[in-house]
Structure formats: structure tokens, C-alpha cells
Write an enzyme that holds these catalytic residues in place. Structure first.
Site, PDB file in Angstrom:
ATOM      1  N   PHE A 114      -0.864  27.153 -34.339  1.00  0.00           N
ATOM      2  CA  PHE A 114       0.441  26.968 -34.174  1.00  0.00           C
ATOM      3  C   PHE A 114       1.389  28.100 -34.843  1.00  0.00           C
ATOM      4  CE2 PHE A 114      -1.397  22.669 -34.516  1.00  0.00           C
ATOM      5  CZ  PHE A 114      -1.214  22.243 -33.064  1.00  0.00           C
ATOM      6  N   GLY A 115       2.564  28.065 -35.239  1.00  0.00           N
ATOM      7  CA  GLY A 115       3.526  29.293 -35.539  1.00  0.00           C
ATOM      8  C   GLY A 115       2.835  30.057 -36.691  1.00  0.00           C
ATOM      9  N   SER A 116       2.947  31.130 -36.745  1.00  0.00           N
ATOM     10  CA  SER A 116       2.115  32.040 -37.784  1.00  0.00           C
ATOM     11  C   SER A 116       2.747  33.406 -37.576  1.00  0.00           C
ATOM     12  CB  SER A 116       0.958  32.090 -37.426  1.00  0.00           C
ATOM     13  OG  SER A 116       0.262  32.004 -36.113  1.00  0.00           O
ATOM     14  N   ARG A 117       1.860  34.624 -38.228  1.00  0.00           N
ATOM     15  CA  ARG A 117       2.282  35.903 -38.200  1.00  0.00           C
ATOM     16  C   ARG A 117       1.133  36.613 -38.272  1.00  0.00           C
ATOM     17  NH1 ARG A 117       5.836  37.935 -42.956  1.00  0.00           N
ATOM     18  NH2 ARG A 117       4.192  39.388 -43.565  1.00  0.00           N
ATOM     19  N   MET A 165       4.670  34.972 -34.315  1.00  0.00           N
ATOM     20  CA  MET A 165       4.063  34.381 -33.411  1.00  0.00           C
ATOM     21  C   MET A 165       4.864  32.794 -33.309  1.00  0.00           C
ATOM     22  SD  MET A 165       0.083  35.541 -34.006  1.00  0.00           S
ATOM     23  CE  MET A 165      -0.577  34.342 -32.586  1.00  0.00           C
TER      24      MET A 165
END
Length: 218
Positions: free
Chosen positions: A186-189, A101
Site C-alpha cells: 500500500f501507499g509508501s515512499r 508511491m
């Protein structure tokens, strides 16, 4: 952890709201932008602050958007907006589907199947970029769902910027497929483990939409 037998509310089919768990980031940013705009005519400092503060507030509003979705029918649907980063057979016969993401994606995650939340475990860890292999040791929340396919494991993984995962539901909650279950800031998985014998329908590099993209194949 207390048990709850209530089900999460279902989506309507139109509209966009802000994600639960956004307030600690969003409110100070919006307040700063509003205050600097109000004082901009009388203060050079406020005028200088107003433009970046307003841009940041607009960015926060976009990041924390939580659009309504018409949930796709299927056995397993995507828990996250993003791009399929990897599809990996696991030692126990399951298949791990990892979805990356970016900060531009919606970061509210959804239940991949209907069932009951059997455990929600927070595991402390590092904060390397979510696209890095070492991100498996990052800060994460491990979910288990009791479903018609048996136990389904899903892991929310924090990235280099995402320093907080916000679970929405406690252990014992009954969920419908596509219900909102948590937020990663925020950006992640997100990693989803499919049971042995379930064929994967997505490919590496494919974009996914939470609640809409089907992950398995009949």
C-alpha cells in the site's frame, strides 16, 4: 544473516504476474469473494457480501500486480513507480531523491544499479502518511548496494496504510540493474541517495517507473 551468491532472475519482456508477499492479503480476499459468489443464489447474506467482496478482490489483484519491464540502460534507474516528492542535497554531499508511491502504483521495488547487497536493515517506527515529512521516522528497510558508483543507499518507507515491507533478497545477493528486490504493501515512499557528483535528471512532480525512468544524467 546468511549470504547468498546467486543472482535474482532477469525479467522477460511481456506479461504481468502477482507480487511475492501478496498472499496474506490476497488469498483471504479472493476466497471470500469466491465463496460468496458461489452461495449468492441461495443466500441473501452471501449475495449482499458478493459485490463488495468481489470488488475488493479485484482491487487487491490490481494493487499486487507485478508487470514485466524492459529495463532502461543507464547508470541509475528508478527503484519505484510513483512521483518525485523531493530532491534534497544531503550533508555528506549525496543527493536524496524521494519517490512517493500512491496505492494506485505498482509497489514492487527494483535495484537502481547492478551490484551486491551489502546490508538489509529493518528499522521499527511509526506509520504517518508517506507524504508527511515525519515519515522519515516510519517503519523502514534500509538497503546498501556495493556498485560501480560505490555504496548506494536506498530506503523503503512504510506509510499510514502500508504496515509491512517485504524484502526479497538477503545480504550478499548479487543483483542486476532492475531486478526485483522487495515489496511495500500500500501507499509508501522510497528514498534513493545518489553519490556526490552524480547529477539528478528528474524533477519534483515527475512520474517515475521502476526499472524504466533514469534518475541520473550523463
Amino acid at each position: 544473516m546468511p549470504h547468498s551468491q546467486t543472482s535474482a532472475p532477469r525479467d522477460s519482456r511481456a506479461g504481468v504476474r502477482l507480487a511475492r508477499g501478496a498472499s496474506p492479503w490476497l488469498l483471504p480476499t479472493v476466497a471470500t469473494a469466491a465463496l460468496s459468489l458461489a452461495r449468492a443464489r441461495r443466500s441473501g447474506v452471501a449475495k449482499a457480501v458478493a459485490v463488495p467482496a468481489t470488488a475488493l478482490a479485484a482491487g487487491m489483484l490490481w494493487f499486487f500486480r507485478d508487470p514485466e519491464r524492459e529495463i532502461t540502460q543507464g547508470r541509475v534507474i528508478s527503484p519505484a513507480d510513483g512521483v518525485v516528492q523531493s530532491i534534497m542535497p544531503w550533508k555528506d554531499g549525496r543527493t536524496r531523491v524521494a519517490i512517493f508511491m500512491s496505492p494506485l502504483n505498482v509497489h514492487v521495488n527494483r535495484a537502481p544499479l547492478a551490484g551486491t547487497v551489502t546490508s538489509v536493515e529493518h528499522i521499527p517506527g511509526g506509520f504517518v502518511p508517506a507524504f508527511n515529512k515525519e515519515s522519515e521516522n516510519n517503519e523502514r528497510v534500509v538497503w546498501h548496494f556495493d556498485t560501480e558508483l560505490g555504496d548506494i543507499e536506498m530506503i523503503q518507507i512504510a506509510g499510514a496504510v502500508a504496515r509491512r515491507i517485504v524484502p526479497y533478497l538477503p545480504e550478499g545477493t548479487k543483483v542486476e540493474q532492475g531486478d526485483r528486490i522487495g515489496l511495500i504493501r500500500f501507499g509508501s515512499r522510497v528514498d534513493l541517495y545518489l553519490p556526490e557528483g552524480v547529477e539528478v535528471a528528474v524533477e519534483v512532480g515527475q512520474k517515475t517507473v521502476a526499472g524504466v525512468t533514469r534518475i541520473d544524467r550523463d
